[in-house]
Design a protein around this motif. Structure first.
Motif, PDB file in Angstrom:
ATOM      1  N   THR A  16       0.840  -1.208   0.000  1.00 48.79           N
ATOM      2  CA  THR A  16       0.000   0.000   0.000  1.00 48.79           C
ATOM      3  C   THR A  16       0.873   1.255   0.000  1.00 48.79           C
ATOM      4  O   THR A  16       0.594   2.221  -0.728  1.00 48.79           O
ATOM      5  N   GLY A  71      -5.496  -6.076  -3.220  1.00 43.85           N
ATOM      6  CA  GLY A  71      -6.174  -6.049  -1.925  1.00 43.85           C
ATOM      7  C   GLY A  71      -7.289  -7.075  -1.856  1.00 43.85           C
ATOM      8  O   GLY A  71      -7.401  -7.828  -0.867  1.00 43.85           O
ATOM      9  N   LEU A  72      -8.105  -7.124  -2.898  1.00 45.08           N
ATOM     10  CA  LEU A  72      -9.245  -8.058  -2.904  1.00 45.08           C
ATOM     11  C   LEU A  72      -8.763  -9.500  -2.836  1.00 45.08           C
ATOM     12  O   LEU A  72      -9.320 -10.312  -2.083  1.00 45.08           O
ATOM     13  N   ALA A 108      -7.720  -2.088  -0.261  1.00 43.45           N
ATOM     14  CA  ALA A 108      -8.531  -3.256   0.125  1.00 43.45           C
ATOM     15  C   ALA A 108      -9.773  -3.383  -0.753  1.00 43.45           C
ATOM     16  O   ALA A 108     -10.183  -4.489  -1.109  1.00 43.45           O
ATOM     17  N   GLU A 109     -10.367  -2.254  -1.108  1.00 44.73           N
ATOM     18  CA  GLU A 109     -11.660  -2.304  -1.794  1.00 44.73           C
ATOM     19  C   GLU A 109     -11.559  -2.241  -3.311  1.00 44.73           C
ATOM     20  O   GLU A 109     -12.398  -2.813  -4.014  1.00 44.73           O
ATOM     21  N   TYR A 110     -10.532  -1.578  -3.817  1.00 43.17           N
ATOM     22  CA  TYR A 110     -10.538  -1.286  -5.255  1.00 43.17           C
ATOM     23  C   TYR A 110      -9.399  -1.903  -6.061  1.00 43.17           C
ATOM     24  O   TYR A 110      -9.367  -1.732  -7.280  1.00 43.17           O
ATOM     25  N   THR A 111      -8.451  -2.552  -5.413  1.00 46.81           N
ATOM     26  CA  THR A 111      -7.359  -3.124  -6.214  1.00 46.81           C
ATOM     27  C   THR A 111      -7.449  -4.651  -6.197  1.00 46.81           C
ATOM     28  O   THR A 111      -7.921  -5.251  -5.238  1.00 46.81           O
ATOM     29  N   PRO A 132      -7.825   1.451   2.923  1.00 47.38           N
ATOM     30  CA  PRO A 132      -9.179   1.066   2.486  1.00 47.38           C
ATOM     31  C   PRO A 132      -9.333   1.051   0.969  1.00 47.38           C
ATOM     32  O   PRO A 132     -10.058   0.215   0.416  1.00 47.38           O
ATOM     33  N   ILE A 133      -8.636   1.971   0.295  1.00 47.72           N
ATOM     34  CA  ILE A 133      -8.741   2.023  -1.179  1.00 47.72           C
ATOM     35  C   ILE A 133      -8.111   0.768  -1.780  1.00 47.72           C
ATOM     36  O   ILE A 133      -8.667   0.141  -2.680  1.00 47.72           O
ATOM     37  N   GLU A 153      -4.544  -0.380 -12.221  1.00 45.99           N
ATOM     38  CA  GLU A 153      -5.219   0.073 -11.003  1.00 45.99           C
ATOM     39  C   GLU A 153      -5.318   1.597 -11.146  1.00 45.99           C
ATOM     40  O   GLU A 153      -4.433   2.337 -10.722  1.00 45.99           O
TER      41      GLU A 153
END
Lengths: 290, 123
Positions: free
Chosen positions: A66, A92-93, A86-89, A83-84, B56
């Motif tokens: 991150t 992270g997912l 975790a939620e959008y990459t 959080p970005i 991304e």
């Protein structure tokens, strides 16, 4: 956090995360091959230990990755970006999803559902492939690299991941059962080695490009080191298969030591793989800039 | 030649034929609209950048500098639905001249790349 020191640290965390994940999965998978009625004390603890290592190293990897994504200068920058990521990459997912799958697997293993646990953990092992080069590339090269990464991960996780649990089982099982287990594992290990060599050859062609790159690029040098370590692992495994396993139960102590050494060497291979995945493959060098 | 040897030869041959000279294992710019080095008559309202890998976009940045050095991008890069290897960048261009695009991309396999190109508006 863009320097080479941070790159190596991210790679080592990734390698440790893989080692923990493989070890948890391998323990569950080995439990499905135990002779009927055999009990090995400590297998559940070993699976939870692998989970804990995957979780801790994964958390460190998540933090460092991150920081790299966000070009963070302070801890606050990282916290804001978490959080970005975790939620959008995809990173992270996938990391969070894979850890959730391993938690479910560990719980299933605790309930003695070894097959369910092994399947759940295998899903998490294979999903790692979508974080590699093949998972991001389009076209036939991407499909080939992705397929090869899936097979490579499966082969490495089944073979290397099961070694700590195999050493534990060989130590605790009665002589005859230990011999049965070792003979069952032997062809599985040989099949994994064949898969690893085949997929490594394909990845060498697509990502390294030629023998010259082994001596002129950091990626090539590390890939060469990984191949050398793999050669050492295969030598050890061959000695186990052809010399020590046929002499069981008399060779049990020597086999346990050899399997433990194989597991330690496997850990070094995974750490090298973690760093390798952070580097730019030489086959596409020179593309930057436009 | 024995069947087994023929199979091994065919497999190796196939592998070599299928392997390209270079695999694009990081996100590099494949195409751009306006194109790299292009001279166009009409100023675009946005740039479309297409890469060799999925992006991304939330961690990608693009700056566009006009002939006077001033930035003309009018917002952050936006993802293109259904095309994970593309992003658009809104621009506000009012004068002819040479525009320089500097991009920093993060690919879905966690690697960063960067590059620069230019295009010219000449009515």
């Amino acid at each position: 956090m863009d320097g080479s020191g941070w790159l190596i640290l991210r790679g080592l965390c990734r390698g440790l995360h893989l080692a923990g994940y493989f070890s948890a999965f391998g323990t569950m998978a080995l439990a499905t091959t135990l002779p009927r009625g055999a009990r090995v004390p400590g297998l559940r603890r070993m699976a939870w230990g692998g989970f804990a290592l995957a979780l801790l190293a994964g958390a460190a990897w998540f933090w460092l990755q991150t920081a790299y994504f966000a070009a963070a200068q302070t801890s606050a920058d990282v916290v804001n970006a978490l959080p970005i990521v975790a939620e959008y990459t995809r990173f992270g997912l996938l990391l969070l999803g894979r850890m959730a799958a391993l938690l479910l697997a560990a719980l299933a293993f605790q309930l003695a559902w070894a097959r369910v646990a092994a399947l759940l953990a295998l899903g998490g092992v294979l999903a790692e492939a979508w974080l590699g080069h093949g998972g991001a590339m389009a076209g036939p090269e991407g499909a080939m690299l992705l397929s090869s990464a899936v097979l490579h991960l499966a082969g490495a996780a089944i073979w290397l991941g099961a070694l700590p649990a195999l050493a534990l089982a060989l130590r605790h099982l009665p002589g005859a059962e230990a011999a049965v287990l070792a003979r069952r594992f032997s062809p599985i290990g040989a099949a994994c080695v064949a898969v690893l060599l085949g997929t490594a050859a394909l990845q060498f062609l697509l990502l390294v490009g030629g023998v010259g790159a082994l001596f002129t690029t950091a990626y090539g040098a590390l890939a060469g080191l990984k191949l050398l370590l793999l050669g050492g692992l295969i030598t050890l495994a061959a000695r186990n298969k052809f010399r020590l396993t046929p002499r069981l139960p008399g060779s049990r102590a020597a086999l346990i030591r050899a399997v433990a050494l194989e597991a330690a060497l496997g850990l070094v291979v995974l750490l090298a793989a973690g760093v390798l995945l952070q580097l730019e493959p030489p086959a596409m060098a020179g593309m930057a800039g436009m | 030649m024995p069947v087994r040897h023929r199979f091994v030869s065919a497999a190796l041959g196939g592998l070599i034929l299928l392997s390209p000279a270079a695999a694009f294992a990081h996100a590099f710019l494949k195409t751009a609209e306006p194109g790299v080095g292009a001279v166009v008559a009409q100023a675009p309202s946005q740039l479309l950048l297409t890469y060799t890998e999925g992006l991304e976009v939330r961690f990608c940045t693009v700056t566009v500098q006009g002939p006077d050095g001033a930035a003309v991008q009018a917002g952050k890069p936006q993802a293109v639905a259904g095309h994970e290897n593309e992003m658009t960048v809104p621009v506000h261009i009012t004068a002819p001249g040479k525009y320089t695009v500097t991009w920093h991309a993060l690919s879905v396999d966690t690697h960063k790349t960067e590059g620069r190109f230019s295009f010219t508006i000449s009515p």
